[in-house]
Design a protein around this motif. Structure first.
Motif, short mmCIF file in Angstrom:
data_model
loop_
_atom_site.label_atom_id
_atom_site.label_comp_id
_atom_site.label_asym_id
_atom_site.label_seq_id
_atom_site.Cartn_x
_atom_site.Cartn_y
_atom_site.Cartn_z
N PHE A 171 0.98 -1.27 0.09
CA PHE A 171 0.05 -0.13 0.03
C PHE A 171 1.08 1.45 -0.02
CE2 PHE A 171 -3.77 -2.32 1.19
CZ PHE A 171 -4.90 -1.75 0.24
N MET A 172 1.87 1.34 0.57
CA MET A 172 2.62 2.36 0.82
C MET A 172 3.48 2.71 -0.26
SD MET A 172 4.03 2.22 4.79
CE MET A 172 4.98 0.61 4.88
N ALA A 173 4.01 1.69 -1.10
CA ALA A 173 4.95 1.89 -2.08
C ALA A 173 4.28 2.40 -3.54
CB ALA A 173 5.92 0.79 -2.22
N PRO A 174 4.81 3.18 -4.30
CA PRO A 174 4.43 3.66 -5.65
C PRO A 174 4.21 2.40 -6.55
CG PRO A 174 5.72 5.39 -4.76
CD PRO A 174 5.87 4.23 -3.90
N ALA A 175 5.33 1.72 -6.55
CA ALA A 175 5.64 0.73 -7.55
C ALA A 175 4.58 -0.52 -7.16
CB ALA A 175 6.86 -0.06 -6.90
N VAL A 212 5.44 -2.15 15.45
CA VAL A 212 5.14 -2.03 14.06
C VAL A 212 6.75 -2.28 13.42
CG1 VAL A 212 4.59 -0.40 12.22
CG2 VAL A 212 3.19 -0.36 14.19
N ARG A 213 6.61 -3.16 12.57
CA ARG A 213 7.97 -3.41 11.77
C ARG A 213 7.78 -2.83 10.50
NH1 ARG A 213 11.45 -8.83 11.42
NH2 ARG A 213 13.11 -7.95 9.86
N LEU A 214 8.82 -1.88 10.20
CA LEU A 214 8.72 -0.95 8.92
C LEU A 214 10.16 -1.19 8.25
CD1 LEU A 214 7.08 1.10 7.63
CD2 LEU A 214 8.58 2.77 8.90
N SER A 215 10.20 -1.27 7.06
CA SER A 215 11.63 -1.36 6.40
C SER A 215 11.94 0.07 6.38
CB SER A 215 11.18 -1.89 4.97
OG SER A 215 10.88 -3.13 4.88
N MET A 216 13.18 0.07 6.68
CA MET A 216 14.06 1.27 6.96
C MET A 216 14.48 1.71 5.69
SD MET A 216 13.91 1.89 10.23
CE MET A 216 12.26 1.46 9.98
N VAL A 217 14.86 0.68 4.69
CA VAL A 217 15.02 0.86 3.41
C VAL A 217 14.31 -0.06 2.55
CG1 VAL A 217 17.34 -0.30 3.54
CG2 VAL A 217 16.73 1.29 1.40
N ASP A 218 13.78 0.30 1.27
CA ASP A 218 13.10 -0.85 0.59
C ASP A 218 13.82 -1.67 -0.26
OD1 ASP A 218 10.63 -0.24 1.91
OD2 ASP A 218 10.01 1.16 0.21
N LEU A 219 14.89 -1.03 -0.90
CA LEU A 219 15.75 -1.52 -1.97
C LEU A 219 15.09 -2.15 -3.14
CD1 LEU A 219 18.17 -3.52 0.66
CD2 LEU A 219 18.44 -1.34 -0.21
N VAL A 220 14.08 -1.64 -3.31
CA VAL A 220 13.39 -1.89 -4.88
C VAL A 220 12.93 -0.59 -5.40
CG1 VAL A 220 12.38 -4.17 -3.96
CG2 VAL A 220 10.97 -1.84 -3.60
N GLU A 221 12.99 -0.62 -6.77
CA GLU A 221 12.34 0.32 -7.46
C GLU A 221 11.08 0.78 -7.29
OE1 GLU A 221 13.29 -0.20 -11.72
OE2 GLU A 221 15.56 -0.38 -11.56
N GLY A 222 10.85 2.07 -7.11
CA GLY A 222 9.41 2.65 -6.83
C GLY A 222 8.99 2.34 -5.41
N GLY A 223 10.22 2.00 -4.47
CA GLY A 223 9.98 1.75 -3.19
C GLY A 223 9.92 3.31 -2.39
N SER A 225 11.12 6.65 -0.54
CA SER A 225 12.53 7.30 -0.33
C SER A 225 12.72 7.56 1.05
CB SER A 225 12.37 8.71 -0.82
OG SER A 225 11.65 9.59 -0.25
N GLY A 226 13.79 7.97 1.48
CA GLY A 226 14.20 8.14 2.86
C GLY A 226 13.11 8.99 3.84
N ASP A 227 12.88 10.11 3.10
CA ASP A 227 11.84 11.00 3.83
C ASP A 227 10.59 10.57 3.87
OD1 ASP A 227 13.72 12.92 4.02
OD2 ASP A 227 13.17 13.90 2.47
N GLU A 228 10.04 9.51 2.79
CA GLU A 228 8.79 8.67 3.00
C GLU A 228 8.81 7.78 3.99
OE1 GLU A 228 7.16 9.39 -1.49
OE2 GLU A 228 8.65 7.84 -1.07
N VAL A 229 10.16 6.99 4.20
CA VAL A 229 10.16 6.04 5.30
C VAL A 229 10.01 6.57 6.54
CG1 VAL A 229 11.76 4.73 6.49
CG2 VAL A 229 11.81 4.61 4.08
N VAL A 230 10.61 7.89 6.95
CA VAL A 230 10.49 8.74 7.99
C VAL A 230 9.00 9.17 8.41
CG1 VAL A 230 10.87 10.72 9.30
CG2 VAL A 230 12.84 9.73 8.24
N LEU A 530 17.77 9.45 -1.19
CA LEU A 530 17.08 10.48 -1.96
C LEU A 530 16.03 9.90 -3.04
CD1 LEU A 530 19.86 13.11 -2.27
CD2 LEU A 530 17.83 13.31 -0.76
N GLN A 531 16.44 8.77 -3.55
CA GLN A 531 15.83 8.19 -4.71
C GLN A 531 15.09 7.16 -4.17
OE1 GLN A 531 16.18 8.96 -7.92
NE2 GLN A 531 17.59 10.36 -6.93
N PRO A 532 13.77 6.79 -4.72
CA PRO A 532 12.97 5.93 -4.20
C PRO A 532 13.56 4.52 -4.14
CG PRO A 532 11.87 6.97 -5.94
CD PRO A 532 13.28 7.38 -5.82
N GLY A 533 13.18 3.80 -3.00
CA GLY A 533 13.86 2.40 -2.54
C GLY A 533 15.22 2.52 -2.15
#
Length: 663
Positions: A171-175, A212-223, A225-230, A530-533
């Motif tokens: 739900f959270m990721a644009p990809a 809540v377990r949340l990915s600190m970095v998605d490591l996929v295209e379209g995941g 960004s750092g600001d969105e994780v925050v 800075l980049q998604p994922g």
């Protein structure tokens, strides 16, 4: 010194006795008839071992969210009896345990997977069905129902799984979210499902602990960004979370996150970015393998707690030893994945290479001996050491004979492979335990029949040796066996041909390529996020120092026998380095020019300075046969029992079983 690790911490309305969380992991037995008892023993052992908080493997809130057709679901009071033995065992041992609610989303492996949008995952075979808005609301209610049932079952709280590419991540990721309604589009809409789920769970469990377990970095295209994780972390906090637990990456990511090539503590920097903006405790995770590493992460301010999963498979008493001044006695996880994740993805119950008891606590039970035997163990590889250790712990008098000058046998070669340096920890642990238990170890001593006189029983654990294939010219001076190269007895030239394409051949190729590039550069990780994922462009690899050709007789892609969760990493490294891989090869002969082969209907010459044989192994049980002929009681374990397919996983289990049964 583990001062911070041993310090109590308040999480919500609970004070945990230390900063160690046992992270969520599946064991693959959750739906078996005896699962409640097996899981009770497993979790109870870890609670007894002093861990501050346990998180269960993921449990689905509804049938659509389960992993497979027989996945675990908690959606009805009739299922509580499955969980009560688990919570009772943990509480009787003085521990706390929370249930993780995990909806697999498009990762589900059944006929009706659902997701925010109908986009198939690259690691899945089925395209998911897009959830309707009514189904989304129903799913949120399902999370709340499962949470309430979990509290009735005696759990101390809930963890909402919102990481690693499962439903909430989707739900959270644009990809993976192409919706145009209130659940998709701008970030605030994409975070709405997370917000609603956490609020619903909080409402269902009152003041019980909520992680809540949340990915600190998605490591996929379209995941994200750092600001969105925050932003997602802040939503979880504001919705009622007491604790934010770190996840790293998605399961479909082409960046390794927990396997042995990943540096220890590699992801603490990503957790630190989120911790800086939250007021609730934050836990770091992934590749935190020792108390010293955990303490360093806490001391740096990157996290308030550490979440360990596989290290608590390797040693259920990790926490007690770490906080009680016995860190050196910990049986360290080497991140091989062979006994745990590889087993799970092969449809087998999870255990642990260095600790075969893990997940099978009721099967591996040590009973003190009534009459101690004088035992000889011939061979100090993994099988021999495991057998000697267990037999001595039960009260037998054990002497180990080892022909070489070191412990470990073939396993001792592993630490020379880039990324496997931590394998030495297993040898160090065995050496310390054998010494603690008073086992006599005679190195540089190839046992003879005379040496074995006076022993009540003999265990043959002489392991394996490389097999020389029947190829004309195999005795040419340019030919070396794999152990000659890995031990340093022989040095390879600039042009290398590898006969064989199994795990050993891949390890030899990695050894010949030398140290890897820095991890972030090699795998394209952008720490600015800075980049998604959090992905960056992977720079082309430097030209390798050697030209390597790896080949196999059988058709099909080389590397098919590698570990399910680590093999792709080795293959990616070799492909980037330009290693040639050939299948369906017929070996003709070897001469001064190199290796002559026939492949794809054509005769070819693989020009080589060095030809390395990695084509299987064979055992030697001649001593066992002599002992049996003399009427002696003799046992064979490990490669001496069956050389085909032998690895450290099977060897250690073999030795452990015999050590528990002998006498």
């Amino acid at each position: 010194m583990t001062r911070l690790l041993a310090t109590p911490i308040r999480v919500g309305h609970v004070v945990l006795p230390n900063r160690i969380i046992m992270g969520s992991m599946h064991l693959g037995c959750e739906t078996e008839a005896d699962a409640p008892q097996r899981l009770a023993r497993f979790y109870g052992e870890r609670a007894k071992g002093g861990v501050g908080l346990i998180v269960t493997g993921g449990v689905a809130p509804n049938p659509q969210g389960r992993f497979g057709a027989d996945g675990t679901v908690l959606d009805h009071p009739s299922q509580l009896d499955h969980h009560l033995p688990i919570t009772d065992a943990v509480h009787q041992a003085g521990g706390r345990i929370i249930l993780q609610i995990l909806h697999c989303g498009r990762y589900a492996r059944h006929d009706d997977p659902v997701a925010p949008s109908a986009i198939r995952a690259p690691i899945s075979r089925t395209t998911p069905r897009e959830l309707t808005e009514a189904e989304i609301e129903a799913t949120i209610a399902d999370y709340a129902r499962t949470a309430a049932l979990a509290i009735q079952a005696g759990y101390d709280g809930i963890e909402v799984m919102a990481s690693e590419g499962y439903l909430i991540s989707e739900f959270m990721a644009p990809a993976t979210n192409h919706r145009t309604d209130q659940w998709g589009g701008p970030l605030s809409h994409r975070l709405r499902f997370l917000d609603r789920v956490v609020r619903a769970v909080r409402g269902a469990i009152g003041e019980c602990l909520l992680s809540v377990r949340l990915s600190m970095v998605d490591l996929v295209e379209g995941g994200l960004s750092g600001d969105e994780v925050v932003a997602a972390a802040l939503v979880a906090e504001q919705a009622g979370a007491d604790l934010l637990n770190s996840g790293i990456g998605w399961h479909e990511s082409r960046v390794p996150t927990i396997a042995h090539p990943v540096p220890a503590g590699a992801w603490a920097w990503a957790t630190a970015r989120v911790k800086a903006v939250l007021s609730i405790p934050v836990s770091a995770s992934n590749r935190i393998d020792t108390p010293e590493r955990a303490e360093a992460i806490l001391a740096s301010g990157a996290a308030d707690l550490v979440s360990l999963a596989r290290p608590l498979l390797a040693d259920p008493a990790f926490a007690a030893k770490a906080t009680g001044g016995q860190a050196g006695a910990i049986n360290t996880c080497i991140a091989c994945n062979q006994g745990c994740l590889d087993a799970m993805f092969d449809g087998r119950p999870a255990s642990c290479l260095v600790n075969p008891r893990a997940g099978r606590e009721g099967e591996f039970v040590a009973v003190s001996v009534a009459a101690a035997l004088k035992l000889a163990v011939v061979g100090a590889g993994p099988a021999g050491m495991a057998c000697a250790l267990e037999a001595a712990a039960r009260g037998h008098h054990v002497t180990v004979f080892e022909a070489s000058q070191h412990l470990g046998g073939q396993f001792a070669l592993a630490e020379r492979i880039p990324g496997k340096e931590t394998y030495v920890a297993t040898l160090d642990w065995f050496a310390a335990e054998l010494d603690r238990l008073g086992v006599t170890v005679k190195l540089g001593r190839a046992a003879t029949l005379k040496d074995l006189d006076g022993f009540d029983q003999v265990v043959i654990a002489t392991g394996v040796r490389p097999r020389r294939p029947d190829i004309a010219g195999i005795d040419h001076p340019m030919v070396a066996l794999y152990d000659d190269i890995l031990s340093g007895r022989r040095t390879a030239g600039q042009r290398v041909a590898l006969i064989g394409a199994g795990p050993i051949a891949f390890d030899v190729a990695l050894y010949l390529l030398g140290p890897s590039a820095p991890f972030d550069a090699e795998w394209g990780i952008d720490r600015t996020l800075l980049q998604p994922g959090g992905l960056a462009v992977v720079e082309p690899a430097e030209a390798p120092s050697r030209a390597i050709t790896l080949m196999q007789r059988k058709p099909g892609r080389p590397g098919a026998d590698l570990g399910r969760t680590t093999g792709w990493i080795a293959k990616a490294k070799l492909q980037r380095a330009g290693v040639a891989m050939l299948a369906g090869v017929a070996y003709r002969h070897i001469d001064d020019a190199g290796l002559h082969i026939h492949v794809d209907g054509t005769d070819r010459l693989i020009e080589a300075d060095t030809i390395i044989v990695c084509s299987g192994q064979e055992g030697d049980d001649s001593l066992a046969q002599q002992l049996a002929a003399a009427g002696r009681i003799v046992h064979r374990i490990g490669g001496a029992r069956q050389a085909s397919g032998i690895d450290a996983l099977r060897a250690i289990e073999d030795g452990t079983r015999l050590g528990l049964q002998i006498g």
